[in-house]
Write an enzyme that holds these catalytic residues in place. Structure first.
Site, mmCIF file in Angstrom:
data_model
loop_
_atom_site.group_PDB
_atom_site.id
_atom_site.type_symbol
_atom_site.label_atom_id
_atom_site.label_comp_id
_atom_site.label_asym_id
_atom_site.label_seq_id
_atom_site.Cartn_x
_atom_site.Cartn_y
_atom_site.Cartn_z
ATOM 1 N N SER A 45 79.084 141.869 50.008
ATOM 2 C CA SER A 45 80.373 142.515 49.761
ATOM 3 C C SER A 45 81.455 141.932 50.653
ATOM 4 O O SER A 45 81.214 141.651 51.828
ATOM 5 C CB SER A 45 80.250 144.020 50.014
ATOM 6 O OG SER A 45 81.520 144.621 49.968
ATOM 7 N N PHE A 100 89.888 168.343 33.149
ATOM 8 C CA PHE A 100 90.452 167.008 33.351
ATOM 9 C C PHE A 100 91.080 166.538 32.053
ATOM 10 O O PHE A 100 90.674 166.951 30.969
ATOM 11 C CB PHE A 100 89.348 166.038 33.783
ATOM 12 C CG PHE A 100 89.691 165.293 35.051
ATOM 13 C CD1 PHE A 100 89.792 165.963 36.249
ATOM 14 C CD2 PHE A 100 89.914 163.928 35.024
ATOM 15 C CE1 PHE A 100 90.115 165.280 37.413
ATOM 16 C CE2 PHE A 100 90.233 163.234 36.184
ATOM 17 C CZ PHE A 100 90.332 163.911 37.388
ATOM 18 N N HIS A 147 86.720 150.362 47.000
ATOM 19 C CA HIS A 147 87.795 151.192 46.487
ATOM 20 C C HIS A 147 87.335 152.492 45.838
ATOM 21 O O HIS A 147 88.145 153.391 45.603
ATOM 22 C CB HIS A 147 88.693 150.418 45.544
ATOM 23 C CG HIS A 147 90.072 151.007 45.497
ATOM 24 N ND1 HIS A 147 90.845 151.142 46.639
ATOM 25 C CD2 HIS A 147 90.785 151.557 44.508
ATOM 26 C CE1 HIS A 147 91.983 151.737 46.318
ATOM 27 N NE2 HIS A 147 91.976 151.994 45.044
ATOM 28 N N SER A 173 84.722 157.304 34.790
ATOM 29 C CA SER A 173 84.334 156.015 35.355
ATOM 30 C C SER A 173 83.482 156.136 36.603
ATOM 31 O O SER A 173 82.598 155.327 36.828
ATOM 32 C CB SER A 173 85.555 155.131 35.551
ATOM 33 O OG SER A 173 85.944 155.114 36.874
ATOM 34 N N ALA A 215 79.634 146.242 46.896
ATOM 35 C CA ALA A 215 78.937 147.391 47.462
ATOM 36 C C ALA A 215 79.800 148.640 47.356
ATOM 37 O O ALA A 215 79.878 149.463 48.260
ATOM 38 C CB ALA A 215 78.558 147.109 48.910
ATOM 39 N N GLY A 216 80.498 148.777 46.223
ATOM 40 C CA GLY A 216 81.170 150.038 45.912
ATOM 41 C C GLY A 216 80.166 150.956 45.229
ATOM 42 O O GLY A 216 78.942 150.785 45.367
ATOM 43 N N GLU A 242 83.574 148.947 37.342
ATOM 44 C CA GLU A 242 84.861 148.627 36.717
ATOM 45 C C GLU A 242 84.970 147.162 36.299
ATOM 46 O O GLU A 242 85.699 146.823 35.369
ATOM 47 C CB GLU A 242 86.004 148.989 37.670
ATOM 48 C CG GLU A 242 87.359 148.924 36.982
ATOM 49 C CD GLU A 242 88.499 149.506 37.805
ATOM 50 O OE1 GLU A 242 88.239 150.288 38.740
ATOM 51 O OE2 GLU A 242 89.654 149.179 37.494
ATOM 52 N N GLU A 268 94.911 163.437 38.785
ATOM 53 C CA GLU A 268 95.112 164.204 37.575
ATOM 54 C C GLU A 268 94.840 165.693 37.806
ATOM 55 O O GLU A 268 95.328 166.552 37.069
ATOM 56 C CB GLU A 268 94.129 163.669 36.530
ATOM 57 C CG GLU A 268 94.435 164.088 35.146
ATOM 58 C CD GLU A 268 93.747 163.149 34.151
ATOM 59 O OE1 GLU A 268 94.131 161.983 34.083
ATOM 60 O OE2 GLU A 268 92.842 163.615 33.477
ATOM 61 N N LEU A 299 98.062 157.237 44.204
ATOM 62 C CA LEU A 299 97.805 158.114 43.079
ATOM 63 C C LEU A 299 97.915 159.575 43.472
ATOM 64 O O LEU A 299 97.397 159.986 44.509
ATOM 65 C CB LEU A 299 96.392 157.856 42.576
ATOM 66 C CG LEU A 299 95.959 158.747 41.434
ATOM 67 C CD1 LEU A 299 96.640 158.300 40.173
ATOM 68 C CD2 LEU A 299 94.460 158.708 41.274
HETATM 69 C C1 LIG Z 1 93.234 155.869 43.261
HETATM 70 C C2 LIG Z 1 92.119 155.922 42.268
HETATM 71 C C3 LIG Z 1 91.600 157.151 41.858
HETATM 72 C C4 LIG Z 1 90.560 157.223 40.934
HETATM 73 N N1 LIG Z 1 90.079 158.446 40.569
HETATM 74 C C5 LIG Z 1 89.029 158.514 39.711
HETATM 75 C C6 LIG Z 1 88.461 159.776 39.357
HETATM 76 O O1 LIG Z 1 88.894 160.827 39.805
HETATM 77 N N2 LIG Z 1 87.426 159.791 38.493
HETATM 78 C C7 LIG Z 1 86.892 158.635 37.989
HETATM 79 O O2 LIG Z 1 85.920 158.717 37.227
HETATM 80 N N3 LIG Z 1 87.398 157.436 38.317
HETATM 81 C C8 LIG Z 1 88.454 157.340 39.161
HETATM 82 N N4 LIG Z 1 88.971 156.113 39.489
HETATM 83 C C9 LIG Z 1 88.330 154.907 39.007
HETATM 84 C C10 LIG Z 1 87.100 154.577 39.832
HETATM 85 O O3 LIG Z 1 87.255 155.060 41.137
HETATM 86 C C11 LIG Z 1 86.858 153.084 39.924
HETATM 87 O O4 LIG Z 1 86.846 152.547 38.645
HETATM 88 C C12 LIG Z 1 85.525 152.817 40.571
HETATM 89 O O5 LIG Z 1 85.455 153.433 41.825
HETATM 90 C C13 LIG Z 1 85.205 151.357 40.714
HETATM 91 O O6 LIG Z 1 83.972 151.240 41.390
HETATM 92 P P1 LIG Z 1 83.204 149.872 41.501
HETATM 93 O O7 LIG Z 1 81.920 150.140 42.190
HETATM 94 O O8 LIG Z 1 83.153 149.218 40.179
HETATM 95 O O9 LIG Z 1 84.151 148.973 42.390
HETATM 96 P P2 LIG Z 1 84.750 149.183 43.895
HETATM 97 O O10 LIG Z 1 84.428 150.484 44.499
HETATM 98 O O11 LIG Z 1 86.161 148.765 43.806
HETATM 99 O O12 LIG Z 1 83.926 148.122 44.683
HETATM 100 C C14 LIG Z 1 84.029 146.751 44.459
HETATM 101 C C15 LIG Z 1 83.106 146.063 45.411
HETATM 102 O O13 LIG Z 1 83.066 144.690 45.085
HETATM 103 C C16 LIG Z 1 83.197 143.923 46.235
HETATM 104 N N5 LIG Z 1 83.784 142.639 45.916
HETATM 105 C C17 LIG Z 1 84.875 142.390 45.152
HETATM 106 N N6 LIG Z 1 85.118 141.074 45.127
HETATM 107 C C18 LIG Z 1 84.152 140.467 45.884
HETATM 108 C C19 LIG Z 1 83.867 139.140 46.252
HETATM 109 N N7 LIG Z 1 84.625 138.117 45.879
HETATM 110 N N8 LIG Z 1 82.806 138.919 47.036
HETATM 111 C C20 LIG Z 1 82.033 139.934 47.488
HETATM 112 N N9 LIG Z 1 82.266 141.209 47.159
HETATM 113 C C21 LIG Z 1 83.307 141.469 46.372
HETATM 114 C C22 LIG Z 1 84.046 144.760 47.159
HETATM 115 O O14 LIG Z 1 83.822 144.396 48.477
HETATM 116 C C23 LIG Z 1 83.538 146.156 46.857
HETATM 117 O O15 LIG Z 1 82.414 146.442 47.645
HETATM 118 C C24 LIG Z 1 90.028 156.031 40.399
HETATM 119 C C25 LIG Z 1 90.543 154.804 40.789
HETATM 120 C C26 LIG Z 1 91.586 154.733 41.709
HETATM 121 C C27 LIG Z 1 92.142 153.403 42.078
#
Ligand SMILES: Cc1cc2nc3c(=O)[nH]c(=O)nc-3n(C[C@H](O)[C@H](O)[C@H](O)COP(=O)(O)OP(=O)(O)OC[C@H]3O[C@@H](n4cnc5c(N)ncnc54)[C@H](O)[C@@H]3O)c2cc1C
Ligand code: SF4
Ligand code: FES
Lengths: 227, 585
Positions: free
Chosen positions: B37, B117, B45, B396, B13-14, B380, B246, B243
């Protein structure tokens, strides 16, 4: 790197096996610049894997790691060992039921966030193809500071009114309602007012300002109810 | 074991998971949606992303330019049909967020503001101060609250996919509060579990980024694609790994070595630009892989600054002045002040490259579909091949939105006219999860400590699969990770309680990371070339003849993965030279 022996006194509780909570003491060597969370992580990795608490970002933005530290609600990832002397006492956030050790149940908080309808109820709907709603920097500034809440619940632990009157909707949810009410794109104030201005809403606030004290410590703005 | 029947189950739920959930709910309000989640949504994250999100919006910009930046930035390992789809959807998604209330920064006339950027030729990064990801996540979460068809399962730990008759039809998960297992029977499953950067010791990633979603799909038979491409961000705080966005450089911060030299000019990103006047796509605004690699060379040359936290270079923002810094980079100032006790207004900050993002992940096509029918992935954890060999910063966050939504639409297509599930067969699969978990509790012959195995894994990844790699180092890395995977079966579960057992969750997460780490090292060893974030000292050049291909890793139990390759889709931009020497030369 300067190191220091840190003594932690952590409130432990497991509903499966314990009839009541008890303090457990740990001694860990920590770097002087560490935060309380680092110390807990070291305890978990090296001393006691059965200690439980939540954390993720380690940068005061995910809101997971709230706990009572020497009696005050704090983010453990943003509470520096350098600010403490002697034994550091760590307990779960007050005013929330404990699931286990430092892990509390936020169900009531989650329910309250939802109740204030924290989403844009558009003044006038328009399709994406017509582009953005224009919003000047001044209009943005009217609500931006109220959009910074990380939902850490520290202000609920700090709020004496929430402790006494659990149905009080509380600082973070009120802030959120205010955030949308102040947004130039929004027309939902009336709908939110039903929740916010009832007996469970803003009028329960006794204006002691405890929430803004705790909010200041999380680098978030003061809750509107304390203005 | 309780069964929960739903139409679509989403794991994560990201940003990606929430966007998918909203798209499902909006498109067909009758669908039952289970959003699972392991953390409350707003803890995901995505909240830590600072810089912003890229989408063409201003009149001086064009889709072609965004295309070129992305394809070239990815060192031509991006699938260009995917890039094409992405760049056109990007502004629509960002506008959609605007309509949902995201507090994007604005120009004086009320239109959305954009910032420069790294690796982007034009200003096209939408931002909300330096908390862009935070605002995106909270806007999505809050927006999702209006849809009654989204049922959230917060703090449910996803375990195994339920595959029957070759189709993905559900997932098992543990309610963390009680330790009880649940099986979710679903017509389609979307994985949005985020990245796995925690397999490295020094990372910007939060504790939850352990590659569970990737590992779950991988174990179920879906290939992991291009796992060897791990992005280092050039500017991490040397102690916590936090971090520094950038945007520090986008707003005019400069990188200097111990002699005060802006060393990037010595690595193909010069000539020097005037201090405080950043120019796009050159010097400090070069792409992440190049800027991080330059640090490594400076380290070899002895040009780094020795600090109590190890060897660093300096990020200098003093010339921006207090007022500008407080307006544009307040979070950066706060982070440096509290965690490092450095005031960026008065002093340069020591920094070093830090593991940040995984370009690789569950192999998906432009429809966000994996090769397993009924299984979709976004965010991601997926590798839709937008980012190629090196993700451009700010692509991303948009990827989450574009492909989160796309996964939802594909799931809806998939579930039309499906035959009824064979619940008996699914039950039988779920019992296997139960046995696995019971086995962990019952294990009595444990000899390994969890933190010990975890530390060895992390140290190996850093030492053997870091910024620069060699045949020898990778061979060693492959071997150690392989051994660790065998030893994992002897790790002791100290805590035998059912209630919120973080010892157990960490154990499961370690298993996920080890599976993913093996795919990273084996893929890296097999890729005998240098491309984007994968740099080999022994194969310093890109080799398009042999490696203009995606690495596909297939799970083989305790054995190393089987590696196969898939051609890259090139539509209009043939591989060329990545030139970051700037227009001003
Ligand atoms: C510090 C930092 C700064 C960044 N800045 C930028 C930026 O400026 N611009 C940009 O484009 N990108 C940026 N990124 C990259 C981007 O933020 C991430 O790639 C992106 O937010 C990932 O989102 P997501 O929804 O895929 O995963 P996440 O937001 O990480 O969510 C993952 C979800 O999966 C769930 N989950 C995981 N494992 C399980 C499990 N076993 N069972 C149930 N649920 C689970 C978690 O609970 C969570 O809800 C940054 C990354 C970081 C770390
Ligand atoms: S208002 Fe402040 S203290 Fe209260 S939950 Fe939000 S961030 Fe935490
Ligand atoms: S760990 Fe995220 S707020 Fe403390």
């Amino acid at each position: 790197m300067k190191e220091r022996l840190v003594q932690l006194e952590v409130l432990r509780y497991n509903p499966d096996t314990d009839t009541e909570a008890r303090f457990q003491r740990y001694e860990v060597t920590c770097a002087e610049e560490w935060v309380v969370l680092d110390a807990l992580n070291k305890v978990k990795a090296d001393i006691d894997p059965t200690l439980n608490y939540r954390w993720s970002c380690h940068m005061a933005v995910c809101g997971s790691c709230g706990m009572m530290i020497n009696g005050e609600p704090k983010l453990s990832c943003h509470t520096f060992l350098r600010d403490y002397e002697g034994v550091i006492r760590v307990e779960p956030l007050v005013h929330f039921p404990v699931e286990r050790d430092l892990v509390t149940a936020p169900d009531d908080f989650m329910e309250k966030l939802k109740r204030v309808k924290p989403y844009i109820i558009p003044k006038e709907k328009k399709p994406i193809s017509e582009g953005e709603y224009k919003q000047t920097p001044a209009q943005l500034m009217k609500f931006r500071q109220y959009s910074m809440c990380i939902n850490c619940m520290l202000c609920y632990a700090a709020c004496p009114e929430y402790g006494l009157t659990p149905h009080f909707i509380g600082p973070a949810a009120l802030t959120l309602a205010h955030r949308y009410n102040q947004d130039s794109r929004d027309g939902g104030r009336k709908e939110r007012q039903e929740v916010v201005a009832t007996h469970e809403g803003v009028w329960e606030c006794t204006f002691v300002g405890a929430c803004s004290e705790s909010a200041r410590r999380t680098s978030t703005p003061r809750a509107p109810c304390s203005r | 074991m309780e069964t929960i029947s739903t139409d679509v189950a989403i794991i994560g739920a990201g940003g990606a998971g929430l966007r998918a959930a909203i798209a499902l709910a909006e498109t067909d309000p009758k669908l039952r949606i289970a959003l699972i989640s392991k953390v409350y949504p707003m803890r995901s994250h995505t909240c830590s992303a600072e810089g912003g999100a890229a989408g063409v919006i201003k009149p001086d910009d064009s889709f072609d330019l965004h295309f070129d930046d992305t394809a070239g930035g990815g060192d031509w390992l991006s699938d260009q049909d995917c890039v094409e789809y992405f760049i056109h959807e990007a502004p629509k998604e960002l506008l959609q967020l605007e309509h949902w209330g995201c507090p994007w920064n604005r120009e004086a006339d009320g239109s959305v503001a954009v910032r420069p950027f790294g690796g982007m030729k034009k200003k096209r990064t939408w931002f909300a101060a330096d908390k862009s990801g935070f605002h995106i996540l909270h806007t999505l979460f809050q927006t999702s609250l209006q849809f009654p068809s989204i049922t959230r399962y917060d703090e449910f730990f996803g375990l195994d996919l339920l595959i029957d008759e070759g189709r993905c039809q559900g997932v098992t998960a543990m309610e963390m509060r009680s330790g009880e297992l649940r099986q979710f029977h679903a017509k389609a499953v979307i994985i949005a579990g985020g990245g796995g950067g925690r397999m490295f010791p020094f990372s910007t990633n939060g504790a939850i980024k352990t590659g569970d979603g990737m590992a779950m799909a991988y174990r179920a038979g879906a290939p992991l694609k291009d796992m060897e491409f791990v992005q280092y961000h050039p500017t991490g705080l040397p102690n916590t790994g936090s971090l520094l966005t950038e945007a520090c450089r986008g707003e005019g911060g400069i990188l200097v070595n111990k002699n005060g030299r802006r060393y990037l000019q010595d690595y193909g990103m010069g000539p020097e630009t005037p201090v405080g006047k950043p120019q796009l796509k050159t010097m400090e605004l070069g792409p992440r892989d190049r800027v991080s690699q330059a640090y490594w060379h400076e380290l070899q040359k002895g040009n780094t600054v020795s600090t109590q936290w190890g060897e660093c270079v300096l990020l200098d923002m003093r010339h921006l002045g207090e007022k500008y810094i407080d307006e544009r980079l307040p979070l950066v100032r706060e982070l440096c002040a509290s965690y490092l006790q450095v005031d960026i207004v008065k002093d340069p900050v020591p920094i070093r490259p830090v593991v940040h993002y995984m370009m690789g992940g569950i192999s998906t096509n432009t429809k966000a579909a994996t090769p397993i029918p009924g299984l979709f992935a976004a965010g991601e954890c997926a590798c839709v091949s937008l980012n190629g060999a090196n993700r451009l910063g700010s692509n991303s966050l948009v990827e989450l939105l574009v492909f989160g939504r796309r996964a939802a639409l594909s799931a809806i297509e998939h579930i039309q006219g499906l035959p009824a599930a064979n619940t008996k067969a699914l039950n039988a699969r779920a019992v296997e999860t139960q046995k696995r978990i019971d086995g962990l509790y019952a294990r009595t012959n444990g000899t390994e400590s969890m933190s010990g195995v975890r530390k060895e894994m992390m140290d190996t990844m850093e030492k053997n699969a870091g910024i620069y790699r060699t045949e020898e180092g990778l061979q060693e890395g492959v071997k150690i990770i392989h051994d660790l995977r065998q030893r994992y079966d002897k790790v002791i579960l100290t805590d035998k309680s059912k209630v919120f057992n973080t010892d157990l969750f960490q154990m499961l997460e370690l298993g996920s990371m080890l599976d993913c780490a093996e795919a990273v090292t084996v893929g890296a060893l097999a890729r005998k070339e240098s491309r984007g974030a994968h740099q080999r000292l022994d194969y310093a050049e890109r080799d398009d003849n042999k490696f203009l291909r995606h690495t596909m890793a297939y799970f083989k139990g305790l054995e190393p993965p089987r590696i196969d390759y898939l051609d890259v889709v090139i539509t209009k931009s043939p591989p060329g030279v990545r030139d970051y020497s700037g227009d001003h030369k």
